[in-house]
Design a protein around this motif. Structure first.
Motif, PDB file in Angstrom:
ATOM      1  N   MET A   1       0.858  -1.177   0.000  1.00 22.16           N
ATOM      2  CA  MET A   1       0.000   0.000   0.000  1.00 22.16           C
ATOM      3  C   MET A   1       0.905   1.240   0.000  1.00 22.16           C
ATOM      4  O   MET A   1       1.921   1.268   0.683  1.00 22.16           O
ATOM      5  N   PRO A   2       0.530   2.260  -0.735  1.00 19.28           N
ATOM      6  CA  PRO A   2       1.361   3.474  -0.819  1.00 19.28           C
ATOM      7  C   PRO A   2       1.479   4.192   0.522  1.00 19.28           C
ATOM      8  O   PRO A   2       0.555   4.184   1.337  1.00 19.28           O
ATOM      9  N   ARG A   3       2.635   4.801   0.715  1.00 21.35           N
ATOM     10  CA  ARG A   3       2.873   5.651   1.887  1.00 21.35           C
ATOM     11  C   ARG A   3       3.042   7.079   1.406  1.00 21.35           C
ATOM     12  O   ARG A   3       3.607   7.326   0.347  1.00 21.35           O
ATOM     13  N   TYR A   4       2.553   8.002   2.214  1.00 19.70           N
ATOM     14  CA  TYR A   4       2.602   9.414   1.869  1.00 19.70           C
ATOM     15  C   TYR A   4       3.236  10.209   2.993  1.00 19.70           C
ATOM     16  O   TYR A   4       2.965   9.964   4.173  1.00 19.70           O
ATOM     17  N   LEU A   5       4.061  11.163   2.599  1.00 11.27           N
ATOM     18  CA  LEU A   5       4.654  12.114   3.522  1.00 11.27           C
ATOM     19  C   LEU A   5       3.765  13.348   3.530  1.00 11.27           C
ATOM     20  O   LEU A   5       3.504  13.939   2.477  1.00 11.27           O
ATOM     21  N   PRO A  82      -4.589   3.689   0.842  1.00 12.83           N
ATOM     22  CA  PRO A  82      -4.723   3.136  -0.509  1.00 12.83           C
ATOM     23  C   PRO A  82      -4.636   4.134  -1.658  1.00 12.83           C
ATOM     24  O   PRO A  82      -4.379   3.750  -2.789  1.00 12.83           O
ATOM     25  N   SER A  83      -4.846   5.430  -1.366  1.00 10.46           N
ATOM     26  CA  SER A  83      -4.887   6.389  -2.481  1.00 10.46           C
ATOM     27  C   SER A  83      -4.408   7.765  -2.061  1.00 10.46           C
ATOM     28  O   SER A  83      -4.408   8.127  -0.877  1.00 10.46           O
ATOM     29  N   ARG A  84      -4.029   8.547  -3.067  1.00 14.50           N
ATOM     30  CA  ARG A  84      -3.639   9.940  -2.828  1.00 14.50           C
ATOM     31  C   ARG A  84      -4.810  10.721  -2.245  1.00 14.50           C
ATOM     32  O   ARG A  84      -4.625  11.576  -1.382  1.00 14.50           O
ATOM     33  N   GLU A  85      -6.002  10.426  -2.699  1.00 19.38           N
ATOM     34  CA  GLU A  85      -7.186  11.124  -2.198  1.00 19.38           C
ATOM     35  C   GLU A  85      -7.327  10.937  -0.690  1.00 19.38           C
ATOM     36  O   GLU A  85      -7.634  11.878   0.042  1.00 19.38           O
ATOM     37  N   GLU A  86      -7.068   9.705  -0.204  1.00 19.19           N
ATOM     38  CA  GLU A  86      -7.160   9.470   1.232  1.00 19.19           C
ATOM     39  C   GLU A  86      -6.026  10.202   1.966  1.00 19.19           C
ATOM     40  O   GLU A  86      -6.227  10.746   3.050  1.00 19.19           O
ATOM     41  N   ALA A  87      -4.846  10.240   1.372  1.00 19.20           N
ATOM     42  CA  ALA A  87      -3.740  10.995   1.967  1.00 19.20           C
ATOM     43  C   ALA A  87      -4.101  12.471   2.069  1.00 19.20           C
ATOM     44  O   ALA A  87      -3.814  13.128   3.082  1.00 19.20           O
ATOM     45  N   LEU A  88      -4.755  13.000   1.046  1.00 16.89           N
ATOM     46  CA  LEU A  88      -5.182  14.398   1.064  1.00 16.89           C
ATOM     47  C   LEU A  88      -6.223  14.640   2.150  1.00 16.89           C
ATOM     48  O   LEU A  88      -6.231  15.696   2.797  1.00 16.89           O
ATOM     49  N   THR A  89      -7.086  13.666   2.387  1.00 20.68           N
ATOM     50  CA  THR A  89      -8.081  13.778   3.452  1.00 20.68           C
ATOM     51  C   THR A  89      -7.390  13.869   4.814  1.00 20.68           C
ATOM     52  O   THR A  89      -7.737  14.719   5.637  1.00 20.68           O
ATOM     53  N   TRP A  90      -6.387  13.002   5.038  1.00 17.04           N
ATOM     54  CA  TRP A  90      -5.645  13.048   6.301  1.00 17.04           C
ATOM     55  C   TRP A  90      -4.872  14.360   6.411  1.00 17.04           C
ATOM     56  O   TRP A  90      -4.798  14.957   7.487  1.00 17.04           O
ATOM     57  N   ARG A 105       3.225  14.257  -0.395  1.00 19.83           N
ATOM     58  CA  ARG A 105       4.053  13.615  -1.417  1.00 19.83           C
ATOM     59  C   ARG A 105       4.020  12.108  -1.213  1.00 19.83           C
ATOM     60  O   ARG A 105       4.129  11.630  -0.081  1.00 19.83           O
ATOM     61  N   GLU A 106       3.906  11.391  -2.313  1.00 16.99           N
ATOM     62  CA  GLU A 106       3.958   9.924  -2.222  1.00 16.99           C
ATOM     63  C   GLU A 106       5.418   9.482  -2.098  1.00 16.99           C
ATOM     64  O   GLU A 106       6.299   9.975  -2.809  1.00 16.99           O
ATOM     65  N   LEU A 107       5.663   8.557  -1.181  1.00 19.78           N
ATOM     66  CA  LEU A 107       6.997   7.996  -1.016  1.00 19.78           C
ATOM     67  C   LEU A 107       7.200   6.874  -2.028  1.00 19.78           C
ATOM     68  O   LEU A 107       6.261   6.144  -2.349  1.00 19.78           O
ATOM     69  N   LEU A 108       8.416   6.749  -2.512  1.00 19.80           N
ATOM     70  CA  LEU A 108       8.712   5.659  -3.436  1.00 19.80           C
ATOM     71  C   LEU A 108       8.619   4.328  -2.704  1.00 19.80           C
ATOM     72  O   LEU A 108       9.104   4.201  -1.577  1.00 19.80           O
ATOM     73  N   PRO A 109       8.006   3.335  -3.330  1.00 20.00           N
ATOM     74  CA  PRO A 109       7.935   2.022  -2.674  1.00 20.00           C
ATOM     75  C   PRO A 109       9.311   1.363  -2.647  1.00 20.00           C
ATOM     76  O   PRO A 109      10.126   1.564  -3.545  1.00 20.00           O
ATOM     77  N   ASP A 110       9.564   0.592  -1.597  1.00 17.75           N
ATOM     78  CA  ASP A 110      10.819  -0.135  -1.465  1.00 17.75           C
ATOM     79  C   ASP A 110      10.510  -1.503  -0.861  1.00 17.75           C
ATOM     80  O   ASP A 110      10.618  -1.699   0.347  1.00 17.75           O
ATOM     81  N   PRO A 111      10.106  -2.474  -1.694  1.00 18.47           N
ATOM     82  CA  PRO A 111       9.728  -3.792  -1.191  1.00 18.47           C
ATOM     83  C   PRO A 111      10.850  -4.471  -0.400  1.00 18.47           C
ATOM     84  O   PRO A 111      10.589  -5.163   0.576  1.00 18.47           O
ATOM     85  N   GLU A 112      12.109  -4.247  -0.796  1.00 12.10           N
ATOM     86  CA  GLU A 112      13.222  -4.872  -0.068  1.00 12.10           C
ATOM     87  C   GLU A 112      13.311  -4.324   1.359  1.00 12.10           C
ATOM     88  O   GLU A 112      13.518  -5.070   2.313  1.00 12.10           O
TER      89      GLU A 112
END
Length: 124
Positions: A1-5, A82-90, A105-112
């Motif tokens: 799931m995306p992370r946002y700063l 799950p979405s930028r829209e939800e990040a904007l709500t927070w 800003r969305e953080l780049l995913p880093d599965p490792e």
């Protein structure tokens, strides 16, 4: 799931009178509790007002930020939604509580890295 700063600039809360800071703190902590309860909270903190130290690739340490830098981060939150829209709500909830605009800003995913963190948590 995306992370946002979600962040705000140093000095963004300077307009708040000292006597209202406790109310801002209560409102901000209420949003944090809501985010924790919703399962979206990753981490957040305010930053001490100070000049940063810049460490170069050769290990040289200098005072920063560079003179052309006009704005530095004063505080931040990381949410996993799950979405930028939800990040904007927070971000809107945080902006209301902290009485200042928030950048998202969305953080780049880093599965490792995620795998390493899960492994470290398992060993705690």
């Amino acid at each position: 799931m995306p992370r946002y700063l979600i962040s705000f600039n140093d000095g963004a809360m300077d307009h708040i009178p000292d006597e209202e800071i406790p109310d801002v703190g209560k409102a901000a902590h209420a949003v944090i509790q809501d985010a924790v309860s919703a399962g979206v909270w990753v981490y957040g903190a305010g930053l001490e007002r100070q000049r940063a130290s810049v460490v170069s690739t050769d290990g040289t340490v200098t005072d920063g930020p560079y003179p052309e830098t006009k704005e530095v981060i004063g505080g931040f939150v990381i949410v996993e939604v799950p979405s930028r829209e939800e990040a904007l709500t927070w971000a809107g909830k945080i902006a209301l509580a902290c009485r200042c605009a928030q950048e998202v800003r969305e953080l780049l995913p880093d599965p490792e890295q995620d795998t390493m963190l899960r492994e470290a948590d398992r060993h705690r």
